[in-house]
Design a protein around this motif. Sequence first.
Motif, mmCIF file in Angstrom:
data_model
loop_
_atom_site.group_PDB
_atom_site.id
_atom_site.type_symbol
_atom_site.label_atom_id
_atom_site.label_comp_id
_atom_site.label_asym_id
_atom_site.label_seq_id
_atom_site.Cartn_x
_atom_site.Cartn_y
_atom_site.Cartn_z
ATOM 1 N N PHE A 86 0.813 -1.206 0.000
ATOM 2 C CA PHE A 86 0.000 0.000 0.000
ATOM 3 C C PHE A 86 0.850 1.260 0.000
ATOM 4 C CE2 PHE A 86 -3.191 -3.033 1.442
ATOM 5 C CZ PHE A 86 -4.285 -2.624 0.707
ATOM 6 N N LEU A 87 2.052 1.162 0.571
ATOM 7 C CA LEU A 87 2.879 2.366 0.639
ATOM 8 C C LEU A 87 3.339 2.804 -0.750
ATOM 9 C CD1 LEU A 87 4.027 4.361 2.618
ATOM 10 C CD2 LEU A 87 6.141 3.072 2.598
ATOM 11 N N LEU A 88 3.830 1.829 -1.509
ATOM 12 C CA LEU A 88 4.276 2.155 -2.865
ATOM 13 C C LEU A 88 3.086 2.632 -3.697
ATOM 14 C CD1 LEU A 88 7.004 2.024 -4.197
ATOM 15 C CD2 LEU A 88 6.378 -0.163 -5.157
ATOM 16 N N LEU A 89 1.948 1.974 -3.468
ATOM 17 C CA LEU A 89 0.727 2.399 -4.149
ATOM 18 C C LEU A 89 0.460 3.860 -3.846
ATOM 19 C CD1 LEU A 89 -2.018 1.495 -5.595
ATOM 20 C CD2 LEU A 89 -2.910 1.327 -3.296
ATOM 21 N N TYR A 90 0.622 4.219 -2.575
ATOM 22 C CA TYR A 90 0.358 5.598 -2.166
ATOM 23 C C TYR A 90 1.330 6.558 -2.845
ATOM 24 C CZ TYR A 90 -0.284 9.688 0.736
ATOM 25 O OH TYR A 90 -0.521 10.970 1.154
ATOM 26 N N VAL A 91 2.606 6.160 -2.901
ATOM 27 C CA VAL A 91 3.615 7.024 -3.524
ATOM 28 C C VAL A 91 3.200 7.350 -4.962
ATOM 29 C CG1 VAL A 91 5.965 7.110 -4.384
ATOM 30 C CG2 VAL A 91 5.514 6.238 -2.092
ATOM 31 N N PHE A 92 2.820 6.316 -5.699
ATOM 32 C CA PHE A 92 2.485 6.583 -7.101
ATOM 33 C C PHE A 92 1.081 7.145 -7.252
ATOM 34 C CE2 PHE A 92 6.227 4.050 -7.427
ATOM 35 C CZ PHE A 92 6.916 4.784 -8.353
ATOM 36 N N TRP A 93 0.258 6.922 -6.260
ATOM 37 C CA TRP A 93 -1.045 7.577 -6.185
ATOM 38 C C TRP A 93 -0.830 9.086 -6.191
ATOM 39 C CZ3 TRP A 93 -5.930 5.333 -5.437
ATOM 40 C CH2 TRP A 93 -6.932 6.129 -4.894
ATOM 41 N N GLU A 94 0.136 9.534 -5.396
ATOM 42 C CA GLU A 94 0.481 10.951 -5.379
ATOM 43 C C GLU A 94 1.131 11.376 -6.691
ATOM 44 O OE1 GLU A 94 -0.476 12.970 -3.356
ATOM 45 O OE2 GLU A 94 -1.031 11.826 -1.592
ATOM 46 N N ALA A 95 1.938 10.465 -7.249
ATOM 47 C CA ALA A 95 2.638 10.820 -8.496
ATOM 48 C C ALA A 95 1.640 11.045 -9.623
ATOM 49 C CB ALA A 95 3.632 9.728 -8.871
ATOM 50 N N VAL A 96 0.624 10.177 -9.744
ATOM 51 C CA VAL A 96 -0.356 10.417 -10.800
ATOM 52 C C VAL A 96 -1.129 11.693 -10.510
ATOM 53 C CG1 VAL A 96 -0.602 8.036 -11.580
ATOM 54 C CG2 VAL A 96 -2.067 8.872 -9.754
ATOM 55 N N GLY A 97 -1.330 11.972 -9.209
ATOM 56 C CA GLY A 97 -1.994 13.224 -8.865
ATOM 57 C C GLY A 97 -1.189 14.424 -9.330
ATOM 58 N N LEU A 98 0.123 14.322 -9.159
ATOM 59 C CA LEU A 98 1.001 15.407 -9.607
ATOM 60 C C LEU A 98 0.910 15.571 -11.125
ATOM 61 C CD1 LEU A 98 3.389 17.401 -9.216
ATOM 62 C CD2 LEU A 98 4.873 15.462 -9.672
ATOM 63 N N CYS A 99 0.973 14.445 -11.854
ATOM 64 C CA CYS A 99 0.895 14.522 -13.317
ATOM 65 C C CYS A 99 -0.431 15.137 -13.732
ATOM 66 C CB CYS A 99 1.032 13.138 -13.933
ATOM 67 S SG CYS A 99 2.617 12.413 -13.646
ATOM 68 N N SER A 100 -1.492 14.727 -13.034
ATOM 69 C CA SER A 100 -2.807 15.272 -13.342
ATOM 70 C C SER A 100 -2.798 16.789 -13.141
ATOM 71 C CB SER A 100 -3.831 14.591 -12.445
ATOM 72 O OG SER A 100 -4.981 15.366 -12.318
ATOM 73 N N TYR A 101 -2.209 17.214 -12.030
ATOM 74 C CA TYR A 101 -2.114 18.650 -11.741
ATOM 75 C C TYR A 101 -1.371 19.380 -12.852
ATOM 76 C CZ TYR A 101 -0.188 22.845 -9.539
ATOM 77 O OH TYR A 101 0.201 24.127 -9.273
ATOM 78 N N LEU A 102 -0.238 18.798 -13.252
ATOM 79 C CA LEU A 102 0.584 19.453 -14.277
ATOM 80 C C LEU A 102 -0.171 19.550 -15.595
ATOM 81 C CD1 LEU A 102 4.017 17.766 -13.590
ATOM 82 C CD2 LEU A 102 3.394 20.124 -13.167
ATOM 83 N N LEU A 103 -0.925 18.502 -15.915
ATOM 84 C CA LEU A 103 -1.570 18.476 -17.224
ATOM 85 C C LEU A 103 -2.877 19.271 -17.245
ATOM 86 C CD1 LEU A 103 -0.607 14.877 -18.215
ATOM 87 C CD2 LEU A 103 -0.057 16.934 -19.502
ATOM 88 N N ILE A 104 -3.582 19.308 -16.103
ATOM 89 C CA ILE A 104 -4.779 20.166 -16.080
ATOM 90 C C ILE A 104 -4.337 21.616 -16.266
ATOM 91 C CG2 ILE A 104 -6.667 21.049 -14.678
ATOM 92 C CD1 ILE A 104 -6.701 18.370 -13.224
ATOM 93 N N GLY A 105 -3.252 21.964 -15.589
ATOM 94 C CA GLY A 105 -2.767 23.333 -15.692
ATOM 95 C C GLY A 105 -1.774 23.507 -16.824
ATOM 96 N N PHE A 106 -1.905 22.648 -17.844
ATOM 97 C CA PHE A 106 -0.906 22.680 -18.911
ATOM 98 C C PHE A 106 -0.821 24.060 -19.553
ATOM 99 C CE2 PHE A 106 0.334 22.133 -23.352
ATOM 100 C CZ PHE A 106 1.570 21.582 -23.154
ATOM 101 N N TRP A 107 -2.022 24.667 -19.807
ATOM 102 C CA TRP A 107 -2.006 26.037 -20.334
ATOM 103 C C TRP A 107 -2.097 26.985 -19.152
ATOM 104 C CZ3 TRP A 107 -5.529 23.000 -23.711
ATOM 105 C CH2 TRP A 107 -4.878 22.612 -24.894
ATOM 106 N N TYR A 108 -1.016 27.076 -18.406
ATOM 107 C CA TYR A 108 -1.069 27.773 -17.133
ATOM 108 C C TYR A 108 -1.239 29.270 -17.284
ATOM 109 C CZ TYR A 108 3.820 28.243 -18.419
ATOM 110 O OH TYR A 108 4.973 28.488 -19.108
ATOM 111 N N GLU A 109 -1.094 29.776 -18.524
ATOM 112 C CA GLU A 109 -1.292 31.215 -18.689
ATOM 113 C C GLU A 109 -2.767 31.553 -18.523
ATOM 114 O OE1 GLU A 109 -0.918 29.419 -21.517
ATOM 115 O OE2 GLU A 109 1.254 29.130 -21.578
ATOM 116 N N ARG A 110 -3.646 30.565 -18.759
ATOM 117 C CA ARG A 110 -5.070 30.827 -18.575
ATOM 118 C C ARG A 110 -5.394 30.736 -17.098
ATOM 119 N NH1 ARG A 110 -7.865 26.425 -22.293
ATOM 120 N NH2 ARG A 110 -6.916 26.927 -24.285
ATOM 121 N N PRO A 111 -5.969 31.804 -16.535
ATOM 122 C CA PRO A 111 -6.292 31.758 -15.102
ATOM 123 C C PRO A 111 -7.220 30.591 -14.764
ATOM 124 C CG PRO A 111 -6.590 33.962 -15.987
ATOM 125 C CD PRO A 111 -6.306 33.079 -17.154
#
Lengths: 516, 641
Positions: B137-162
């Motif tokens: 579960f720990l490793l699962l959690y680590v990558f659970w956060e990692a996919v969350g980070l990727c999701s964050y980066l990609l949702i805000g991909f056009w970060y110039e748009r507020p």
Amino acid sequence: MDSQIAEQLVGSVELLIPELILVAAACVLFVGGTVYRSRTTWSAAALVAIGLAFLAWWWGPAGDSVTSSVGLVAFTPLASYVAVLSLAAVAVVVLSGWNQVPDFRAAEFHACLLVIAAGTMLVGAANDLILLFLALEMISIPTYVVLYLPRQDASNQEAALKYFLLSVFASAVFLFGISYLYGLSGTTNLTALSVALPIQRESGFDHLVGLAVVLVLAGLSFRVAAVPFHFYAPDVYQGTVPVCAGLLAAIPKLAGFVGMLIVLNAALGLTAAESWFPEVRSVITAVCWILALASMTIGNLLALLQSNPRRLLAYSSIAHAGYVLVGVGAALAASDSGGQEAVLFYLAIYTAMTLGAFGVLGLLGASAEAVEDLAGLARTRPLYALALAVCLFSLTGLPPTAGFWAKLYVFLAAWASGGTLYRVLAIALALNAAVAAWYYIRIVAIMYLRSPGREPAVATDRPGLIGAAACAAFVVGVFAFPGWIWTASWQAVPQADQPAQAMSVPESLQALAQER
Amino acid sequence: MSDLDVALRIVPALPLIGSIITAFLGHRLLGSKSHLPVIVGLAGSVLFSLMVLVEAPGSGRISTSYDFIDLGNLHINVVLRADALTAMMLVTVNLVGLLVAVYSRGYMAGDSGYARYFAELGLFVFSMSMLVLSSNFLLLYVFWEAVGLCSYLLIGFWYERPSAAAAARKAFLVNRIGDCGFLLGLMLMWTTFGTLDYDGVFSRVDQADPATLTAICLLLFTGAVGKSAQFPLHVWLPDAMEGPSPVSALIHAATMVTAGVYLVARSTPLFVASPTAQLIVAGIGGFTALLAALIALTQFDLKRVLAYSTVSQLGLMFLALGAAAGQPKLAEFAVIAAVFHLFTHAFFKALLFLAAGSVMHAMGDVIDMRRFGGLRRLLPWTHALFLIGALALAGVVPLAGFWSKDEILSAVREASHGPYGGMLTICYYAAVLTTFLTAFYTFRAYFLTFWGEERIPEEAHGHAHESGLVMLAPMGVLAIGAALTGLFFGPTHLFGEYLAKTPIFPVLGDEHGLDWTVLLTGTLAAVLGIGLSGWFYVLNPGLPERLRRGLRGLYELSYNRFYLDELYGVLFVGPATVLSNVCRLFDQYIVDGVVDLVGWVPSALGRVFQPPQNGLVQYYALVTTIGLAVFVIFVVLTLRG
């Protein structure tokens, strides 16, 4: 000299082929440099010589524990570890220096580097105090020349002279210590010493053993720039060019600490099942404690005040000497603390990260005389900034860089050595790492967050960049795969359950020792 | 190391390598070829994950470990394992990832962040593969956060748009709430079982007391609620549509949001032992399914309709995951139904998002369905592909969605005969209603976009055109999947038999035949939904408007997403802002003051040590000698005395 000994000497030549290759190549360079001036040619030649020496090591008796029959050199795993490390380190220095020395000095510069490499290899292989001394001088003497070569202005000459004077002083102290060891045991052979000295256990010469060891320790503390033998470092690093500063920060430290382990192993039996001189050992442990604490703390505190990046890194290298001394002290405090392994591991990582950091400063040349000059480097020279940032993170000891493991192992060794004193030292190490983070990370912040002032007026220096990038890549790679270096450093330490060295002591020496 | 060990390591490694290459070389060197390393890496991963798919279940599971650190008493190993469930997820993730990457080649062409996009995409697929390959579960959690980070980066991909930056932040923060619960669950699990290893935890389930077990399950479920956008943490997913459409397809429809479903399915042995937790899972799932479907009815943003539909479909999956409350024998069937729906949903929902992206591409980035219409002649291929996806989502025979939805309905219906029948019966009817609403809103979107008179917004600048082959081909592959996977795996029970080899299902259930009542009910609901939608939006285009006036209150409620975002704003964001301002002042004046003081001490101390460094070499030698003398005297005196 009777014919038998001559024969044995010839036999030990076989063990020294890598060093001989390096010295022979150095001679070629010295002579060739007088007729042909080209930094590219001679740098490349030096690299080739290092490569050949490596191959000779590879095909030679590498990894086996072989001792030459007269006992001058011992081919232990430790010697192999040091050999590979010093060849790699000098190769990086050659790359960094490629475009940093003028054409007409290049041959001499690189020839000196080759002699230094040979000297460092010999330190690891030395099985005799005299050879150890010679090997250390083989590093020091070419270093004086190297310091003098790249630039002939006043500050550079002052730096070379300061280093020369204080280094000679340190050599004298070291020799003085050796003389006591010889007087106590009647031999300079380290294997014989480790047999002969314990016989003095009951004879009440404890204070003389302590005196000998502390003198040797002091002499070597100069090489590693530990407080209070550190004064030359900031002035010399600042006065000379970055590539020489990098050389000074890496090679003498490597040789000094390896020499320390060799002498301490022979004189006090670090991994022996039973301590020969328990009282001497505990006093030297205390001395090491003071040296380590003073070096870490003073190095870091003074680094905080620096604005010249070379001077800053000089103080940082003093602090790192302190960290390694924590490992040495841990090895003294308890045989099974893993201190020696931690020291060797730390040296490998430290060599890479410090050479990488100085390498990048070398690439920037005269445009990096103050930390503020690095502003916005991430935008003007992104690769330089990345390589420097990686090395600085590693020096700080942050993951994902190998510096993290290096500090962790030293910390664990100090913690495992048991006593309260060393636990306090381990905590002091952690606190010091936190203080150090301030000045390392500040540089990273300046490089990445400030906007560039003016474009650094330097041409792209490909070999230098390769050297620095290799260091940065190594530091990151070892973070991911620390196992192989750790295993190597583990094997390089003589373990308690096996006799320190396979060689038997000549009977005459034993008789001599018993007589006393 | 056997071939399989190698394959297990290669599957996540290839996208990572591709990502690193693109990240470092893309911007300067590769330029418009930045997609190559990632696409090649993903193609390799698909092949190797197929190999895992074939080999993994034979021996129950396979695993390989990588000794990160191994010395003394410090062991840090990264253990990867693959069983049937993992293999199925791996194939889905890598295959959809590959198709989306190919599509993005066309969709993102010319974007200034082209290389960054592909680097982040590769990083995402790596993290997601590692998430399903984790053995604890720990490793699962680590990558659970990692996919969350990727999701964050990609949702805000056009970060110039507020709006994109705000959406990324919202997604991240809302997910943190769930992750917080997940982390607490891990801690409780550690104190209860003393291990976080799947096998270790599952073999000790009987040792835990029921209340603790329920707490662990609910805390894990909190994490799943955040990641899979279930009520009350569903609010981030619709906003996440600010990211590029292919990202919505991959991360916010097909893969990452299903991580919550994966987590609960993976923890089946825990949940089976806690009927209370299962019932809550089912309840939240059923409620979310219905709520999101109701909201989707009135939205005009095509991608938001699809986003709410994703929330709703994930709700159905959770409903199935929890359906076996009190009937452990049913667990296997119910969980497999949920995972089967996850599998088919990945295909048709990714297809729908890519088709929506294709529409958006043609319409000059306009996605409001009120501003375009009648596009079926202009975009014939997109139209056909969207239709396949819509039919599959609506659950029309014999497309993929039909089979998996039918299994969920059957499982829930069977569960409603069990000890918690009352609540599960309600859930069953909610699910049937959801099916009807799904068909309705899906076809509402379809008719509004592709039927009626042709309208093209001015942003398209008159060059609205069908997408190129590079975008259509991946959609075609997904369409084949959306059309056929159900028929191939559903009635033949291939999927169920395959997944049953996962060693986490302790109780072997009974055989489940086709439940004709459910099948007919589901189909009827779907057909009714489609028919009603056609009547509303094709035959009587004025009708919706009249209805809207008539049912103003209800309409507003749905259109404004039941005012949940506003409610959260008042209840949580407002107080949090006040609190954070207080903290800021405290930080500014008190904490900073202390920190400055602490920072000042070392440099003040440094100045004390500075004077000896005066540059005179004689002086250095003197101080050194004094130092040496002190040491020598200390040593000699100690040893003599």
